[in-house]
Design an enzyme around this catalytic site. Structure first.
Site, PDB file in Angstrom:
ATOM      1  N   ASN A 108       0.944  -1.119  -0.045  1.00 13.56           N
ATOM      2  CA  ASN A 108      -0.157  -0.072  -0.006  1.00 13.56           C
ATOM      3  C   ASN A 108       0.877   1.162   0.197  1.00 13.56           C
ATOM      4  OD1 ASN A 108       0.873   0.020   2.548  1.00 13.56           O
ATOM      5  ND2 ASN A 108      -1.025   0.615   3.605  1.00 13.56           N
ATOM      6  N   PRO A 109       0.408   2.493  -0.210  1.00 17.02           N
ATOM      7  CA  PRO A 109       1.043   3.774  -0.302  1.00 17.02           C
ATOM      8  C   PRO A 109       2.149   3.789   0.804  1.00 17.02           C
ATOM      9  CG  PRO A 109      -0.954   4.117  -1.091  1.00 17.02           C
ATOM     10  CD  PRO A 109      -1.188   2.539  -0.364  1.00 17.02           C
ATOM     11  N   CYS A 110       1.846   3.492   2.101  1.00 22.78           N
ATOM     12  CA  CYS A 110       2.665   3.758   3.131  1.00 22.78           C
ATOM     13  C   CYS A 110       3.669   2.522   3.500  1.00 22.78           C
ATOM     14  CB  CYS A 110       1.868   3.781   4.577  1.00 22.78           C
ATOM     15  SG  CYS A 110       0.939   5.245   4.535  1.00 22.78           S
ATOM     16  N   GLY A 111       3.333   1.584   2.789  1.00 28.56           N
ATOM     17  CA  GLY A 111       4.248   0.429   2.803  1.00 28.56           C
ATOM     18  C   GLY A 111       4.659  -0.389   4.122  1.00 28.56           C
ATOM     19  N   GLU A 112       3.481  -0.429   4.827  1.00 26.47           N
ATOM     20  CA  GLU A 112       3.914  -0.996   6.205  1.00 26.47           C
ATOM     21  C   GLU A 112       4.068  -2.407   6.024  1.00 26.47           C
ATOM     22  OE1 GLU A 112       0.331   1.988   7.130  1.00 26.47           O
ATOM     23  OE2 GLU A 112       0.572   0.541   5.753  1.00 26.47           O
TER      24      GLU A 112
END
Length: 215
Positions: free
Chosen positions: A73-77
């Site tokens: 996802n965009p935050c890359g968690e």
């Protein structure tokens, strides 16, 4: 998505191929070091582009039999396979400093409780489509993370960017990772490992969750 081939070209100052994804046809070449330096400049300027080391991620894929990672996802968690989901929770490290020391016993108790809690959330959750429910229940990924790292270091009078600060941060995160895995293995002893676990393909102990930590 940065590949090993690209990074090797960066180190050597060589070109790399631009490949059209749908056809696999090479359409151009660029100097990797020039591109990488532009990535660095722009990331410093406005935080974009983010970099994902796609080959490194797939080497660490806990369930390769289910497919390969393509993105985050965009935050890359958390790296997720198609239709997977992962619930997240963070431990506030600023709350675990007592008399200028980290209270590791209380931290361990909190890690164990958080791991159990996040695993239970999976069973309590309602999923938007059947495909997400199926994949999430197959791998049971959880994302136990941290916050308050700088607050912890301030209370300990350790500079954030110091060698001591880096070493302590690594020690604390390693502790969280190991305790969470121990707890996940214990849960698996009662409730079974995540359904996609295959001892022939997954070279780690049978545990309840395919992924545990996220930051």
């Amino acid at each position: 998505a940065v590949t090993d081939v690209f990074m090797e070209a960066v180190e050597k100052g060589e070109s790399y191929e631009l490949i059209e994804p749908s056809t696999g046809v090479v359409i151009d070449e660029l100097n990797a070091r020039t591109v990488f330096e532009k990535i660095i400049d722009l990331a410093w300027y406005n935080g974009e582009p983010g970099v994902l080391f796609i080959d490194a991620a797939n080497k660490a894929n806990m369930t390769p039999q289910l497919g390969e990672f393509e993105a985050t996802n965009p935050c890359g968690e958390q790296w997720l396979l198609p239709y997977e989901s992962c619930n997240l929770g963070s431990i506030n490290l600023g709350n675990f400093v007592i008399e200028n020391e980290i209270d590791f016993q209380r931290l361990e108790d909190t890690i164990r409780t958080a791991t159990i809690f996040l695993d239970n959330v999976i069973d309590c959750n309602r999923f938007p489509i059947p495909e997400i429910e199926e994949m999430t229940l197959k791998t049971r990924k959880i994302g136990l993370g941290i916050m308050g790292l700088h607050d912890m270091l301030i209370q300990l009078a350790i500079p954030y960017a110091s060698e001591e600060g880096r070493e302590l941060s690594a020690r604390v995160m390693k502790f969280i990772r190991e305790v969470s895995e121990t707890q996940s293995i214990e849960i698996a002893g009662v409730k079974d490992p995540f359904p996609a676990f295959d001892a022939a393909l997954n070279n780690y102990p049978g545990r309840r969750n395919a992924a545990l930590t996220s930051i």
